[in-house]
Scaffold this active site. Structure first.
Site, PDB file in Angstrom:
ATOM      1  N   ASP A 142       0.762  -1.238  -0.063  1.00  0.00           N
ATOM      2  CA  ASP A 142      -0.133   0.095   0.083  1.00  0.00           C
ATOM      3  C   ASP A 142       0.947   1.276  -0.091  1.00  0.00           C
ATOM      4  OD1 ASP A 142      -2.236   1.964   0.708  1.00  0.00           O
ATOM      5  OD2 ASP A 142      -3.350  -0.079   0.772  1.00  0.00           O
ATOM      6  N   HIS A 218      -3.579   6.388   3.271  1.00  0.00           N
ATOM      7  CA  HIS A 218      -4.515   5.018   2.989  1.00  0.00           C
ATOM      8  C   HIS A 218      -3.585   3.585   3.462  1.00  0.00           C
ATOM      9  CE1 HIS A 218      -5.785   1.986  -0.013  1.00  0.00           C
ATOM     10  NE2 HIS A 218      -6.991   2.825  -0.230  1.00  0.00           N
ATOM     11  N   SER A 534     -11.164  -0.719  -0.925  1.00  0.00           N
ATOM     12  CA  SER A 534      -9.764  -0.742  -0.102  1.00  0.00           C
ATOM     13  C   SER A 534      -9.970  -0.778   1.417  1.00  0.00           C
ATOM     14  CB  SER A 534      -9.150   0.812  -0.397  1.00  0.00           C
ATOM     15  OG  SER A 534      -8.654   0.678  -1.723  1.00  0.00           O
TER      16      SER A 534
END
Length: 756
Positions: A142, A218, A534
């Site tokens: 990620d 994220h 996600s």
């Protein structure tokens, strides 16, 4: 003089032509995939890559200058800067499987785990039986990690497992010896592919940490959702208050940063290198909250690089969990469609944030917002001529300053920015039903559907001085909040191989509260609410960790089967699951695969549809990959059987027939992982107009019979082409219910053409 002009013009023409003829061909990054390794020694593998490039480019120096990465652990290959003609030349070499240009992927809580019946207070829960996932190592590919988050504290952790081969790399604002601990046991970063593709980026406009540290937020959110430590009294602007934790709070986490910048750009070359390193380092599970958009490419075509890395990971016993994508609700948008990947769709939770809007006529309307207050008392309410609010300058006769503005738009953030810049005090967004909300402290942004937006507009037009009051949001949990497949969640059918059902499973992915980077605009005391597939992916990754901990010898496909066959078809309270989009409808397998993940049931599935590498080879044969291509992928000579196997026989926990013309017969095999002596009977809920006959109708397992096969004969009574109809096929022993979705579309017109 005319002669001189002619000579000068002629000279300039010659110069231009010469310049054109000596233009240097542009180089870009290509991935050269060579399949399974021929050597176990990584240095020998790298040397072979250099030699191959050397033979093409003519010198050792040119080869070293060209190469970006050497993939040498999970598989063999390299990324290099090549011209188009060089890429073509190298693709023609017999040892090369594919040469594909590098492209970019995109990055696609306090309530989640209680909603999924995983309360830590229940000593008999899967969470406790699996010891909270302790000693399982999860690789997270990620945007990095913010290691100071309290959710990554390692209190109570023992020594790092001796089998761990990875390490922690230092870099900008990240000291590997300090910022890693007994929970974050690995941290690496991969940027060479993106840098070779984009060149140097403006660090002022696009700030980043060239290290495993997460600027984007994220990756931090994803990692903490999988395995964040218990963190009490967490809320977001006072909403969703409770104890935050990951699905498997005892895990070890290995961070592989391959996604960069605020846009979350992930170079395929970097992602593939991250997966290669993760396989080498010894991760037990791989979680990838990223994916590409349609059109997709065949799974071993290498333009779908996560599928290639995932194939080698799964072949080595590492489950790979990936996001379905955020391109819904349009059909055929699902990503990560390889049958060896566990692909995750997103649903809402049984939690909402109702926000009251009181109009000047004393009518109160409930919208949705993440608005922590303070309450906005009665102020003016305006509706501009630019109804989407993006061009407020086109409404010169409407005063925006000091008022709340009603906007009919799908571009929420653009409308909020425009109203705020014009001096507005808040915004009411009327839009198609969706689940994306913009958090705000002192600038309310309340979402309503078009119907309620129209009611507000009628009020505005009914009075000379419309006014409105906006109350602070509240948290509502449980009934009457319904669970729905999120509007943005990408939908099937699979556009590459329609007979492979995708997505596989659904999990909560809307307004998930987890850790974040302080750089995030949504950051409140180290936490943020985020939405997307996600966010659903790490929820399923957490469940996979618990199953892996409880059943360490289960294969990736057995874990996938256990999750799919035990999923809820309703929400946990028994209410139906709808799929939001242009029309609200009951969810079907193209929305949520097997259904909503049910961790407790998945721990005791009774039977599983298991597969090994051999089964995936037969799949590749069935979809027309060549013997040579498959041999290179596997690193050994492989010959596809004749006649060609049917893709319908792949031992998936689903049956999807995209073009039923005549009667077809397919086979499935079940493995008993429950009580040794078990008897299962079949229960069929056939799709409308479809005949389904299963043989045998009873399966008897004992100490010597642990695997049994059955056939499914499918035919249709339809006389016309149809869309998909859905049903199910279940095996039950009155204790376990092993259910798979059945999806069938008839193609009578194709049969007519074949016959005429």
């Amino acid at each position: 003089m005319n002669q001189t002009i002619i000579l000068v013009a002629l000279f300039l023409t010659i110069v231009v032509n010469l310049q054109n003829s000596f233009v240097v061909a542009e180089s870009k990054v290509y991935v050269v995939y060579l399949g399974e390794k021929e050597h176990d020694d990584p240095e020998s593998v790298t040397k072979s890559h250099h030699q191959l490039l050397w033979s093409l480019l003519g010198s050792k120096e040119a080869a070293l200058d060209s190469i970006v990465y050497s993939y040498r652990h999970g598989f063999s290959g390299f990324a290099a800067k090549l011209t188009e003609s060089q890429a073509q030349q190298i693709s023609e070499l017999p040892e090369v499987v594919h040469v594909i240009p590098n492209t970019l992927y995109e990055l696609t809580t306090t309530r989640t785990w209680d909603y999924l019946d995983q309360s830590p207070g229940n000593p008999k829960s899967l969470l406790q039986k699996a010891n909270m996932g302790r000693e399982v190592i999860v690789g997270v590919v990620d945007s990095g990690v913010w290691p100071e988050s309290e959710m990554f504290n390692d209190k109570g952790y023992g020594p790092i497992p001796s089998r761990w081969k990875g390490g922690c790399e230092s870099g900008e604002s990240f000291n590997g010896s300090i910022h890693c601990n007994r929970k974050i046991i690995g941290a690496k970063y991969f940027v060479d592919g993106l840098a070779a593709e984009l060149g140097e980026w403006n660090r002022t406009e696009n700030p980043e940490y060239i290290s495993p540290r997460d600027f984007n937020s994220h990756g931090t959110h994803v990692a903490s959702t999988i395995g964040g430590s218990f963190t009490p009294n967490v809320s977001y602007l006072g909403l969703g208050r409770g104890t935050a934790r990951g699905g498997a709070p005892g895990i070890r986490i290995a961070i592989y940063k391959a996604c960069w910048l605020r846009t979350g750009s992930c170079s395929e070359a970097d992602v593939l290198k991250a997966m290669d390193e993760a396989i080498h380092d010894g991760v037990d599970v791989l979680s990838l909250s990223l994916g590409s958009k349609v059109p997709l490419y065949p799974e071993t075509d290498v333009r779908e690089l996560t599928s290639v890395g995932a194939f080698h990971a799964v072949a080595k016993g590492i489950p790979v969990v990936a996001a379905a994508g955020n391109e819904g609700p349009t059909a055929q948008t699902v990503a990560n469609v390889a049958p060896w990947i566990l692909t995750v769709a997103a649903t809402t939770l049984d939690r909402s944030f109702p926000t009251a809007i009181t109009l000047g006529n004393n009518i109160t309307i409930l919208g949705q917002a993440i608005f922590g207050g303070p309450e906005l008392g009665f102020v003016g309410l305006a509706y501009p001529l630019s109804r989407d609010c993006e061009e407020l300058s086109s409404s010169p006769n409407i005063t925006i300053e000091g008022k709340v503005v009603l906007c009919f738009t799908t571009r929420t953030n653009a409308a909020i920015t425009a109203v705020r810049n014009a001096g507005g005090l808040g915004v009411i967004i009327a839009r198609n039903p969706t689940h994306l909300l913009s958090p705000s402290v002192n600038f309310p942004s309340v979402a309503v559907d078009f119907e309620l937006g129209t009611d507000i507009l009628f009020y505005i037009r009914s009075t000379r001085s419309p006014i409105v009051k906006i109350h602070a949001s509240r948290t509502l949990v449980g009934n009457p909040v319904a669970t729905k497949v999120a509007t943005f969640s990408s939908r099937g059918p699979n556009s590459i191989s329609p007979a492979i059902l995708k997505p596989d499973i659904a999990a909560p992915g809307v307004n998930i509260l987890a850790a974040t980077s302080p750089n995030s605009s949504s950051n409140v005391r180290g936490f943020a609410l985020m939405s997307g597939t996600s966010m659903a992916t790490p929820v399923v990754s957490g469940v996979v960790v618990l199953l892996k901990s409880l059943h360490p010898h289960w294969s990736p496909s057995a874990i996938k089967s256990a999750i799919v066959t035990t999923a809820w078809k309703t929400d946990p309270s028994g209410e139906p699951i709808f799929a939001d989009g242009s029309n609200r409808k009951l969810a079907d397998p193209f929305d949520y695969g097997g259904g909503l993940v049910n961790p407790e049931k998945a721990a005791k599935p009774g039977l599983v549809y298991d597969m090994a590498t051999h089964d995936y080879i037969l799949y590749l044969c069935s979809v027309d990959y060549s013997d040579i291509s498959i041999s290179r992928v596997l690193g050994k000579t492989t010959v596809c059987p004749s006649p060609k196997p049917s893709v319908l026989d792949l031992n998936l926990p689903s049956i999807t027939i995209p073009n039923l013309k005549d009667e077809v017969t397919l086979t499935r095999t079940l493995t008993n992982v429950g009580p040794i002596n078990s008897v299962y009977n079949v229960v069929i809920d056939p799709p409308t107009g479809i005949n389904v006959i299963v043989t045998p109708t009873t399966l008897v397992f004992n100490s010597t019979t642990t695997k049994l096969s059955f056939t499914v004969r499918v035919s249709t009574t339809h006389k016309v082409n149809t869309g998909y109809y859905f049903g199910s096929l279940s095996w039950t022993d009155n204790l376990h219910n092993v259910a798979i979705p059945v999806s069938v579309r008839t193609q009578i017109l194709q049969r007519y053409y074949d016959e005429n």
